[in-house]
Enzyme design. Sequence first.
Site, PDB file in Angstrom:
ATOM      1  N   GLY A 116      -8.948  30.687 -85.643  1.00 27.42           N
ATOM      2  CA  GLY A 116      -7.528  30.336 -85.603  1.00 27.42           C
ATOM      3  C   GLY A 116      -6.642  31.267 -86.417  1.00 27.42           C
ATOM      4  CB  CYS A 140      -3.006  23.792 -85.809  1.00 23.70           C
ATOM      5  SG  CYS A 140      -4.435  24.583 -85.120  1.00 23.70           S
ATOM      6  NE  ARG A 150      -4.327  20.236 -72.420  1.00 23.08           N
ATOM      7  CZ  ARG A 150      -4.398  19.234 -71.566  1.00 23.08           C
ATOM      8  NH1 ARG A 150      -3.297  18.597 -71.207  1.00 23.08           N
ATOM      9  NH2 ARG A 150      -5.547  18.848 -71.049  1.00 23.08           N
ATOM     10  CB  SER A 180      -2.329  31.062 -78.865  1.00 19.94           C
ATOM     11  OG  SER A 180      -2.372  29.714 -79.190  1.00 19.94           O
TER      12      SER A 180
HETATM   13  P1  XMP Z   1      -5.245  30.257 -82.282  1.00 16.04           P
HETATM   14  O1  XMP Z   1      -4.326  30.540 -83.435  1.00 16.04           O
HETATM   15  O2  XMP Z   1      -6.125  31.423 -81.964  1.00 16.04           O
HETATM   16  O3  XMP Z   1      -6.209  29.088 -82.820  1.00 16.04           O
HETATM   17  O4  XMP Z   1      -4.533  29.716 -81.104  1.00 16.04           O
HETATM   18  C1  XMP Z   1      -7.189  28.514 -82.012  1.00 16.04           C
HETATM   19  C2  XMP Z   1      -7.879  27.406 -82.764  1.00 16.04           C
HETATM   20  O5  XMP Z   1      -6.981  26.344 -83.088  1.00 16.04           O
HETATM   21  C3  XMP Z   1      -7.722  25.137 -83.264  1.00 16.04           C
HETATM   22  N1  XMP Z   1      -7.074  24.079 -82.500  1.00 16.04           N
HETATM   23  C4  XMP Z   1      -6.353  23.079 -83.034  1.00 16.04           C
HETATM   24  N2  XMP Z   1      -6.069  22.767 -84.332  1.00 16.04           N
HETATM   25  N3  XMP Z   1      -4.764  20.932 -83.600  1.00 16.04           N
HETATM   26  C5  XMP Z   1      -5.293  21.685 -84.603  1.00 16.04           C
HETATM   27  O6  XMP Z   1      -5.008  21.401 -85.773  1.00 16.04           O
HETATM   28  C6  XMP Z   1      -5.005  21.171 -82.291  1.00 16.04           C
HETATM   29  O7  XMP Z   1      -4.512  20.480 -81.403  1.00 16.04           O
HETATM   30  C7  XMP Z   1      -5.844  22.301 -81.996  1.00 16.04           C
HETATM   31  N4  XMP Z   1      -6.316  22.839 -80.820  1.00 16.04           N
HETATM   32  C8  XMP Z   1      -7.037  23.927 -81.170  1.00 16.04           C
HETATM   33  C9  XMP Z   1      -9.122  25.395 -82.778  1.00 16.04           C
HETATM   34  O8  XMP Z   1      -9.947  25.555 -83.907  1.00 16.04           O
HETATM   35  C10 XMP Z   1      -8.954  26.680 -81.982  1.00 16.04           C
HETATM   36  O9  XMP Z   1     -10.141  27.419 -81.856  1.00 16.04           O
END
Ligand code: XMP
Length: 486
Positions: free
Chosen positions: A342, A306, A389, A365
């Site tokens: 997240g 993010c 991504r 991720s």
């Molecule tokens: P992790 O840390 O587990 O987080 O990879 C996954 C969560 O990140 C969010 N997500 C995003 N947030 N821009 C953002 O600000 C993005 O492009 C993006 N893509 C995913 C989402 O809530 C996911 O479950």
Amino acid sequence: MKIRKEKGLTFDDVLLVPRRSPIVSRQDVDTSSWLTPEIRLQVPILSANMDTVTEAAMAIAMARAGAMGVLHRFMTIEQQVRQVERVKRAEGFIVENPYAIDQEATLEEARKLMERHDVGGLVVTNGTTRLIGLITQRDIMLAPDEHLRVRDVMTLPEQIVSVPPDISPDEARRILYEHRLEKLPVVDRAGNLVGLITAQDLMRPQRYPHATKDSKGRLRVGAAIGVTPPEMERAEALLAAGADVLVVDIAHGHAEHCIKMVKELRRTFPTAQIVAGNVATREGARDLAEAGADAIKVGIGPGSICTTRIVTGFGVPQLTAIMDSAAGVAELGRPVPIIADGGIKSSGDLVKALAAGASTVMIGSLFAGCEEAPGAPVIRDGQKVKVVRGMASLGAAIGRKAVERREEESAESQEDWDKVVPEGVEAVVPYRGHVKEILYQLVGGLRSGLSYGGARNIQELQEHAEFIEITPAGVRESHPHDVHRM
Ligand code: XMP
């Protein structure tokens, strides 16, 4: 303008203080938790609705392990429905609406259909509810020529052993064994085909005792939707296909159009399980819950990919966001679970998120490097890696425009590229093997965490949790230090 006095904290800012514990063995603790007031998971973890994390293969593996996957929404409605169907058919004692083919189709067509849906056999119905035949991969493999017709090699009705809909798993197993069969069509009294039992499906409950299943014994799956009006059509199609949870997913969930969408969904589908997010505040969580959400997804900017906080300046460190959101829904008269979405890097973060008030966590991720995540691994600098991504990254935003235009493939223009303001990045993560191995480590850490917290379950962990803020020296001390890693 005002400045909040208290500090915003995240996972690395704190530790949980160990407590006197009655737990003797890590097996004595219960890791189950509510995803929504009606759905309980043995493993309180969701795979994120990201196009590099969750499609059917990931959702199947997650549900088999007692967790659950949320299918991303960056595909056409038809594609997403097909993904739900794949999960729903992956297990379950009786497969409803088994894949069917016409007797005039070629063996090549039958093989391709089996490959596409990843099944080992098809019923032959000629578009009716009557069973005309059965064809399996073995029939095709042994046939001399793929241009033969299905009718030339299929097993005929008089040779097929079929069973009634009220058959028990034990009885089905006995019949399969007695006749040395792999598939049993289920036919009702009127002679209509109502399902198919396969030997493989019968064996699975033993292999996956903690699997997350619906009342029909099928794996559970969540599916993400957006907030624009056509998304109601998506919601309806997903529910009809058997999706167990709808996840209303937008970056700023505390937006009036999101609240409106949740209300509309609640009114149209009164019994559906609806998750909404993302929010990071007491008011955001409460407003979505009051609109009718059954669970609230929390996290503005903690994700590894993010950049929302950098691009917009907005966000709340994740531990504080979880605590505030949990406090927000606690003001309501009904339980509304919190999903911490997240920023989970380790099992320790998982334990902290749950202790802070989340009922489940969502992970992106950390799972993107798994075999079950979409996309093939590639070799970079001699290392096997997979791509992850952000769903608001440049590439994902462009892909989304193609989906909005209902194209299967992206056909972006220069104008599309110029207009995007990304709030996420594209990156690579190490290839990590099967997701069940990562889940095993995460759940092992959670079990151990419960024992340090003197808690038999997640509710007790939350009741007794005491966090202590730590300094950069404390963070350094927490990681391996002053040794050379092997
Ligand atoms: P992790 O840390 O587990 O987080 O990879 C996954 C969560 O990140 C969010 N997500 C995003 N947030 N821009 C953002 O600000 C993005 O492009 C993006 N893509 C995913 C989402 O809530 C996911 O479950």
